[in-house]
Design a protein around this motif. Structure first.
Motif, PDB file in Angstrom:
ATOM      1  N   THR A 107      -6.748   0.257   9.572  1.00  7.86           N
ATOM      2  CA  THR A 107      -7.928   0.633   8.789  1.00  7.86           C
ATOM      3  C   THR A 107      -8.378   2.050   9.124  1.00  7.86           C
ATOM      4  O   THR A 107      -8.720   2.827   8.229  1.00  7.86           O
ATOM      5  CB  THR A 107      -9.070  -0.372   9.023  1.00  7.86           C
ATOM      6  OG1 THR A 107      -8.606  -1.673   8.682  1.00  7.86           O
ATOM      7  CG2 THR A 107     -10.284  -0.032   8.182  1.00  7.86           C
ATOM      8  N   ALA A 108      -8.355   2.416  10.400  1.00  4.41           N
ATOM      9  CA  ALA A 108      -8.735   3.776  10.796  1.00  4.41           C
ATOM     10  C   ALA A 108      -7.789   4.800  10.171  1.00  4.41           C
ATOM     11  O   ALA A 108      -8.231   5.862   9.711  1.00  4.41           O
ATOM     12  CB  ALA A 108      -8.729   3.900  12.316  1.00  4.41           C
ATOM     13  N   GLU A 109      -6.508   4.477  10.124  1.00  2.64           N
ATOM     14  CA  GLU A 109      -5.532   5.383   9.502  1.00  2.64           C
ATOM     15  C   GLU A 109      -5.806   5.521   8.005  1.00  2.64           C
ATOM     16  O   GLU A 109      -5.755   6.626   7.451  1.00  2.64           O
ATOM     17  CB  GLU A 109      -4.106   4.870   9.731  1.00  2.64           C
ATOM     18  CG  GLU A 109      -3.068   5.784   9.117  1.00  2.64           C
ATOM     19  CD  GLU A 109      -1.659   5.214   9.175  1.00  2.64           C
ATOM     20  OE1 GLU A 109      -0.863   5.561   8.283  1.00  2.64           O
ATOM     21  OE2 GLU A 109      -1.357   4.425  10.093  1.00  2.64           O
ATOM     22  N   LEU A 110      -6.099   4.408   7.323  1.00  2.00           N
ATOM     23  CA  LEU A 110      -6.428   4.461   5.897  1.00  2.00           C
ATOM     24  C   LEU A 110      -7.680   5.299   5.651  1.00  2.00           C
ATOM     25  O   LEU A 110      -7.741   6.097   4.713  1.00  2.00           O
ATOM     26  CB  LEU A 110      -6.626   3.048   5.342  1.00  2.00           C
ATOM     27  CG  LEU A 110      -5.370   2.190   5.223  1.00  2.00           C
ATOM     28  CD1 LEU A 110      -5.743   0.752   4.908  1.00  2.00           C
ATOM     29  CD2 LEU A 110      -4.431   2.753   4.177  1.00  2.00           C
ATOM     30  N   ARG A 111      -8.676   5.116   6.502  1.00  2.00           N
ATOM     31  CA  ARG A 111      -9.922   5.873   6.376  1.00  2.00           C
ATOM     32  C   ARG A 111      -9.638   7.374   6.492  1.00  2.00           C
ATOM     33  O   ARG A 111     -10.134   8.180   5.703  1.00  2.00           O
ATOM     34  CB  ARG A 111     -10.912   5.436   7.461  1.00  2.00           C
ATOM     35  CG  ARG A 111     -12.279   6.073   7.346  1.00  2.00           C
ATOM     36  CD  ARG A 111     -13.235   5.635   8.456  1.00  2.00           C
ATOM     37  NE  ARG A 111     -13.606   4.236   8.310  1.00  2.00           N
ATOM     38  CZ  ARG A 111     -13.269   3.271   9.164  1.00  2.00           C
ATOM     39  NH1 ARG A 111     -12.536   3.541  10.226  1.00  2.00           N
ATOM     40  NH2 ARG A 111     -13.656   2.026   8.956  1.00  2.00           N
ATOM     41  N   GLU A 112      -8.833   7.741   7.458  1.00  3.16           N
ATOM     42  CA  GLU A 112      -8.501   9.150   7.665  1.00  3.16           C
ATOM     43  C   GLU A 112      -7.707   9.719   6.492  1.00  3.16           C
ATOM     44  O   GLU A 112      -7.979  10.822   6.027  1.00  3.16           O
ATOM     45  CB  GLU A 112      -7.716   9.309   8.983  1.00  3.16           C
ATOM     46  CG  GLU A 112      -7.433  10.736   9.362  1.00  3.16           C
ATOM     47  CD  GLU A 112      -8.696  11.572   9.534  1.00  3.16           C
ATOM     48  OE1 GLU A 112      -8.647  12.767   9.164  1.00  3.16           O
ATOM     49  OE2 GLU A 112      -9.722  11.059  10.017  1.00  3.16           O
ATOM     50  N   ARG A 113      -6.727   8.975   6.016  1.00  2.00           N
ATOM     51  CA  ARG A 113      -5.904   9.434   4.889  1.00  2.00           C
ATOM     52  C   ARG A 113      -6.713   9.561   3.599  1.00  2.00           C
ATOM     53  O   ARG A 113      -6.401  10.390   2.746  1.00  2.00           O
ATOM     54  CB  ARG A 113      -4.714   8.496   4.681  1.00  2.00           C
ATOM     55  CG  ARG A 113      -3.672   8.624   5.781  1.00  2.00           C
ATOM     56  CD  ARG A 113      -2.593   7.565   5.748  1.00  2.00           C
ATOM     57  NE  ARG A 113      -2.006   7.350   4.438  1.00  2.00           N
ATOM     58  CZ  ARG A 113      -1.392   6.223   4.075  1.00  2.00           C
ATOM     59  NH1 ARG A 113      -1.278   5.213   4.926  1.00  2.00           N
ATOM     60  NH2 ARG A 113      -0.884   6.104   2.877  1.00  2.00           N
ATOM     61  N   ALA A 114      -7.752   8.728   3.444  1.00  2.00           N
ATOM     62  CA  ALA A 114      -8.560   8.733   2.220  1.00  2.00           C
ATOM     63  C   ALA A 114      -9.734   9.703   2.287  1.00  2.00           C
ATOM     64  O   ALA A 114     -10.417   9.910   1.283  1.00  2.00           O
ATOM     65  CB  ALA A 114      -9.072   7.322   1.938  1.00  2.00           C
ATOM     66  N   ARG A 115      -9.944  10.287   3.443  1.00  2.00           N
ATOM     67  CA  ARG A 115     -11.077  11.196   3.621  1.00  2.00           C
ATOM     68  C   ARG A 115     -10.987  12.353   2.630  1.00  2.00           C
ATOM     69  O   ARG A 115      -9.912  12.866   2.361  1.00  2.00           O
ATOM     70  CB  ARG A 115     -11.067  11.731   5.052  1.00  2.00           C
ATOM     71  CG  ARG A 115     -12.368  12.425   5.416  1.00  2.00           C
ATOM     72  CD  ARG A 115     -12.654  12.375   6.872  1.00  2.00           C
ATOM     73  NE  ARG A 115     -13.196  11.037   7.167  1.00  2.00           N
ATOM     74  CZ  ARG A 115     -13.049  10.411   8.322  1.00  2.00           C
ATOM     75  NH1 ARG A 115     -12.396  10.961   9.290  1.00  2.00           N
ATOM     76  NH2 ARG A 115     -13.570   9.221   8.508  1.00  2.00           N
ATOM     77  N   GLY A 116     -12.109  12.721   2.055  1.00  3.77           N
ATOM     78  CA  GLY A 116     -12.149  13.819   1.104  1.00  3.77           C
ATOM     79  C   GLY A 116     -11.801  13.408  -0.312  1.00  3.77           C
ATOM     80  O   GLY A 116     -11.657  14.241  -1.188  1.00  3.77           O
TER      81      GLY A 116
END
Length: 158
Positions: A107-116
């Motif tokens: 989930t943290a990786e998805l959050r980072e990839r979706a940022r912006g």
């Protein structure tokens, strides 16, 4: 009234499409990292040759990966299920079970990839097993994640 893992499991089990399809949500983990769902193969959920109907097996896996991601990632993200694939391995009989897991690290990786506001498509996999633990089907579900525009839009300049 806040949605708790226990309330959601009960609500999903009583939801008419699941209730009449023999689908029971056994549990959501308290931290939203996993879920367990059962399909009870009966006269309403079996096919012409008296084994689990493929549509019922697909339905039992439909929303759970996206729900786990959604509850972990927070309200600033759009999360939904975009597509699924299922490989039938052997006829399903009796009670079939699927376990879904989404780790906090995923989930943290998805959050980072979706940022912006970036659009992220991620595949998750699980197996449907019978009472003996034999694999009945292999399932892949694609989940869409994107940060909401109101979060990524620049604020007014003072």
């Amino acid at each position: 009234m806040p949605v708790t893992p226990r309330r959601l499991a009960l609500g999903m089990s009583l939801w008419i499409p699941n209730l009449f399809s023999g689908i029971r949500v056994k549990r959501f983990a308290p931290d939203w990292t996993s879920a367990t769902v059962e399909l009870h193969v009966n006269v309403f959920t079996r096919n012409y040759v008296k084994t689990a109907f493929g549509g019922s097996m697909s339905a039992m896996t439909d929303p759970y990966f996206f729900m786990l991601v959604m509850h972990q990632i927070g309200r600033d993200y759009i999360v939904w299920d975009t597509r699924g694939e299922i490989e039938f391995v052997k006829p399903g009989r009796g009670v079939l079970t699927a376990h879904f897991t989404v780790s906090p690290e995923q989930t943290a990786e998805l959050r980072e990839r979706a940022r912006g506001g970036a659009k992220v498509l991620e595949w998750f996999e699980t197996e449907i097993t019978d009472r003996d633990g034999d694999v009945v089907a292999r399932v892949r579900r694609e989940v869409y994640v994107r940060e909401k525009k109101r979060v990524t839009a620049p604020g007014p300049t003072p």
